[in-house]
Design a protein around this motif. Structure first.
Motif, PDB file in Angstrom:
ATOM      1  N   GLY A   8      68.674 104.476  47.111  1.00  0.00           N
ATOM      2  CA  GLY A   8      68.856 105.107  45.793  1.00  0.00           C
ATOM      3  C   GLY A   8      69.626 104.382  44.781  1.00  0.00           C
ATOM      4  N   LYS A  66      73.503 111.011  31.629  1.00  0.00           N
ATOM      5  CA  LYS A  66      72.780 111.124  32.879  1.00  0.00           C
ATOM      6  C   LYS A  66      71.424 110.368  32.654  1.00  0.00           C
ATOM      7  CE  LYS A  66      70.348 112.517  36.594  1.00  0.00           C
ATOM      8  NZ  LYS A  66      68.788 111.965  36.890  1.00  0.00           N
ATOM      9  N   SER A  81      67.444 116.705  49.560  1.00  0.00           N
ATOM     10  CA  SER A  81      66.533 117.159  48.390  1.00  0.00           C
ATOM     11  C   SER A  81      65.326 116.247  48.585  1.00  0.00           C
ATOM     12  CB  SER A  81      67.315 116.726  47.284  1.00  0.00           C
ATOM     13  OG  SER A  81      67.243 115.563  46.853  1.00  0.00           O
ATOM     14  N   ASN A  82      65.053 115.683  49.873  1.00  0.00           N
ATOM     15  CA  ASN A  82      64.167 114.928  49.974  1.00  0.00           C
ATOM     16  C   ASN A  82      64.046 114.643  51.683  1.00  0.00           C
ATOM     17  OD1 ASN A  82      62.457 112.224  50.576  1.00  0.00           O
ATOM     18  ND2 ASN A  82      62.145 112.317  48.403  1.00  0.00           N
ATOM     19  N   GLU A 106      76.776 107.869  47.920  1.00  0.00           N
ATOM     20  CA  GLU A 106      77.351 108.578  46.378  1.00  0.00           C
ATOM     21  C   GLU A 106      77.452 110.051  46.503  1.00  0.00           C
ATOM     22  OE1 GLU A 106      74.741 106.227  46.946  1.00  0.00           O
ATOM     23  OE2 GLU A 106      75.857 104.566  46.209  1.00  0.00           O
ATOM     24  N   THR A 107      76.633 110.666  47.067  1.00  0.00           N
ATOM     25  CA  THR A 107      76.517 112.342  47.160  1.00  0.00           C
ATOM     26  C   THR A 107      77.889 112.587  47.794  1.00  0.00           C
ATOM     27  OG1 THR A 107      74.170 112.531  46.997  1.00  0.00           O
ATOM     28  CG2 THR A 107      75.360 114.218  47.908  1.00  0.00           C
TER      29      THR A 107
HETATM   30  N1  SAH Z   1      64.142 115.743  45.073  1.00  0.00           N
HETATM   31  C1  SAH Z   1      62.937 115.288  44.311  1.00  0.00           C
HETATM   32  C2  SAH Z   1      63.026 115.021  42.835  1.00  0.00           C
HETATM   33  C3  SAH Z   1      63.611 113.580  42.343  1.00  0.00           C
HETATM   34  S1  SAH Z   1      65.048 112.805  43.001  1.00  0.00           S
HETATM   35  C4  SAH Z   1      62.188 114.176  45.121  1.00  0.00           C
HETATM   36  O1  SAH Z   1      63.147 113.744  46.031  1.00  0.00           O
HETATM   37  O2  SAH Z   1      61.065 114.004  45.011  1.00  0.00           O
HETATM   38  C5  SAH Z   1      65.571 111.890  41.661  1.00  0.00           C
HETATM   39  C6  SAH Z   1      67.134 112.080  41.603  1.00  0.00           C
HETATM   40  O3  SAH Z   1      67.464 111.238  42.585  1.00  0.00           O
HETATM   41  C7  SAH Z   1      67.382 111.303  40.199  1.00  0.00           C
HETATM   42  O4  SAH Z   1      67.719 112.116  39.191  1.00  0.00           O
HETATM   43  C8  SAH Z   1      68.999 110.766  40.673  1.00  0.00           C
HETATM   44  O5  SAH Z   1      69.770 111.195  39.811  1.00  0.00           O
HETATM   45  C9  SAH Z   1      68.844 110.915  42.241  1.00  0.00           C
HETATM   46  N2  SAH Z   1      69.444 109.800  43.021  1.00  0.00           N
HETATM   47  C10 SAH Z   1      69.149 108.524  42.612  1.00  0.00           C
HETATM   48  N3  SAH Z   1      69.956 107.753  43.568  1.00  0.00           N
HETATM   49  C11 SAH Z   1      70.574 108.530  44.134  1.00  0.00           C
HETATM   50  C12 SAH Z   1      71.763 108.233  45.009  1.00  0.00           C
HETATM   51  N4  SAH Z   1      72.357 107.070  45.448  1.00  0.00           N
HETATM   52  N5  SAH Z   1      72.537 109.157  45.736  1.00  0.00           N
HETATM   53  C13 SAH Z   1      72.113 110.465  45.139  1.00  0.00           C
HETATM   54  N6  SAH Z   1      71.093 110.898  44.312  1.00  0.00           N
HETATM   55  C14 SAH Z   1      70.512 109.708  43.840  1.00  0.00           C
END
Ligand code: SAH
Ligand code: NAD
Length: 423
Positions: free
Chosen positions: A351, A184, A60-61, A40-41
């Motif tokens: 996700g 959102k 981001s993780n 999706e990203t």
């Molecule tokens: N980065 C931090 C904060 C929470 S992430 C961590 O990893 O702990 C939570 C976010 O991930 C949500 O707000 C959502 O929009 C995003 N997310 C969920 N599914 C996703 C996907 N398939 N692709 C990209 N982002 C997604």
């Protein structure tokens, strides 16, 4: 192919891409994003690139990257620094590399990129900053931050952090809180996390949910989604734990049992945290749990479940399946921690489904465009995307789904806006 499948299910973002391709609103823009590197990203990154942006993508993780997607994006010419299973150092190296891109706009999920940039500009140093510096090099970070038009934030926790920086007066550039758009949090946080968390728990455990006692900590948008879907999967009982009396009452009226975590600990088979808070399940709580209890987090980083404490105190540890680790406690019982206590939906599954990320990332794309259009006019504060854009996203999504709604007649419009026309 994966990305094409996502594109099929992201019609609103694809409409934005078509317009971006024609109008090039991001022409020449250097943009760095710290987002989960998923299919999706990838659709979002391609959309931003279609608008003319030079995109750099960092994770981001440390555990959420889909490696095939990262490879496909790199082949597209998008700069990506991510793989699944990074350690702390590699993760902050990736953030540092996104900073070395000298962005004019940042896209964030959880705040790591923006906060690292702020720490560098303010001369604050800690371990994460040392790692980020290894790849960011010796830039003039103050000047870099001055040149940033603005940034976006995807999730509740990041928005909370930026609001606290704004209150303290330490926020250095404007932030659009994408999470706060109706299109959102009402959908992504509730229906997205509601479904994908269970997808993650099921892939990690293959457990039968029917007949189980599920404990959900936190009854915000995410908790509501997870608790609701637990019912649908046939959980025998769903218990909610909360600290907010209004949310706790709402959970009771929604048909859930509410009790303190210390009591819920003794009843639950599966525990899911969704609070954005730390040590919601601490070591003492774990000691009260039944033999074989399963613990997962859907909220924030790896701090909601005190994984460090169990790592320190457990007398045995083994991985029984991917993303499922069994800890033997000194009281003789075992508990299972899923996905290292990190977001189970992104670690053990993929996700949220594309259909829901269509809404979230339509907001991200429009927020990036809005920042560029209004550069120089926005102040260093946290604001929402203008409501007309939020509503337009909902309108386009309904249209794409083939769902029609009614329109106010002129008479109705007058009636609901005039105080004198009463009974
Ligand atoms: N980065 C931090 C904060 C929470 S992430 C961590 O990893 O702990 C939570 C976010 O991930 C949500 O707000 C959502 O929009 C995003 N997310 C969920 N599914 C996703 C996907 N398939 N692709 C990209 N982002 C997604
Ligand atoms: P929210 O603010 O709407 O809800 C959080 C709830 O947790 C609140 O009701 C709060 O009172 C409660 N809470 C706080 N501390 C608690 C404690 N110690 N025990 C019990 N309850 C407690 O936030 P939200 O939008 O539901 O998001 C929750 C978390 O999930 C955030 O960290 C957010 O970033 C994250 N999130 C994750 C995903 C994902 O894909 N996994 C998606 C969206 C949001």
């Amino acid at each position: 192919m994966q990305i094409e499948w996502a594109e099929r299910n992201m019609p609103v973002l694809m409409l934005i891409r078509e317009r971006f391709q024609r109008e090039k609103p991001l022409a020449g823009l250097r943009l760095s994003a710290s987002l989960h590197v998923t299919k999706e990203t990838a659709v979002l990154a391609r959309t931003l690139a279609a608008g003319g942006a030079d995109v750099f993508l960092a994770p981001s993780n440390p555990l959420s990257t889909q490696d095939d997607v990262a490879a496909a994006l790199a082949a597209d010419g998008i700069k990506v620094y991510a793989w699944k299973g990074m350690n702390e150092r590699e993760y902050y190296n990736a953030i540092g590399a996104a900073i070395a891109h000298s962005p004019q706009v940042t896209l964030d999920d959880g705040g790591d990129l923006t906060i690292t940039l702020h720490k560098l500009a303010m001369g604050i140093s800690d371990e994460s900053i040392q790692y980020a510096r290894e790849t960011a090099g010796d830039l003039d970070f103050k000047a870099l931050v001055k040149g940033i038009y603005g940034g976006t934030e995807e999730t509740t926790t990041g928005v909370i952090r930026f609001r606290s920086m704004e209150r303290e007066g330490s926020l250095l550039y404007p932030i659009i809180a994408v999470n706060d758009s109706y299109t959102k949090h009402l959908f992504d946080n509730r229906y997205g996390t509601g479904q994908s968390t269970w997808d993650g728990v099921l892939r990690a455990t293959n457990a039968l949910i029917a007949g189980k006692v599920v404990v959900v900590s936190g009854y915000g948008w995410v908790g509501r989604g997870i608790a609701g879907k637990a019912k649908g999967l046939g959980a025998r009982k769903v218990i909610v734990t909360e600290v907010d009396p209004v949310r706790a009452l709402e959970a009771v009226f929604d048909g859930f049992e509410v009790m303190p975590i210390s009591k819920a600990a003794e009843e639950g088979d599966i525990f899911i945290t969704a609070t954005g808070d730390m040590r919601v399940i601490d070591y003492n709580t774990m000691l009260r749990m039944k033999d074989g209890a399963m613990l997962a987090n859907a909220g924030h980083f790896n701090v909601e479940i005190d994984v460090d404490a169990v790592e320190k105190n457990a007398v045995g540890k083994r991985e029984v399946r991917p993303f499922m680790v069994e800890y033997k406690l000194p009281n003789g019982r075992v508990i299972y921690i899923l996905g290292e206590g990190r977001l189970i939906n992104l670690v053990a599954a993929e996700g949220h489904p594309s259909e829901v990320m269509d809404l979230s990332f339509a907001n991200q794309a429009l927020a990036a465009e809005y920042i560029v259009k209004n550069r120089g006019k926005l102040t260093p504060s946290v604001t929402k995307l203008p409501e007309d854009l939020d509503i337009e996203i909902a309108r386009l999504k309904l249209k794409a789904m083939g769902i029609g709604i009614d329109e106010l007649t002129e008479e109705q419009r007058r009636y609901i806006s005039a105080w004198a026309l009463g009974t």
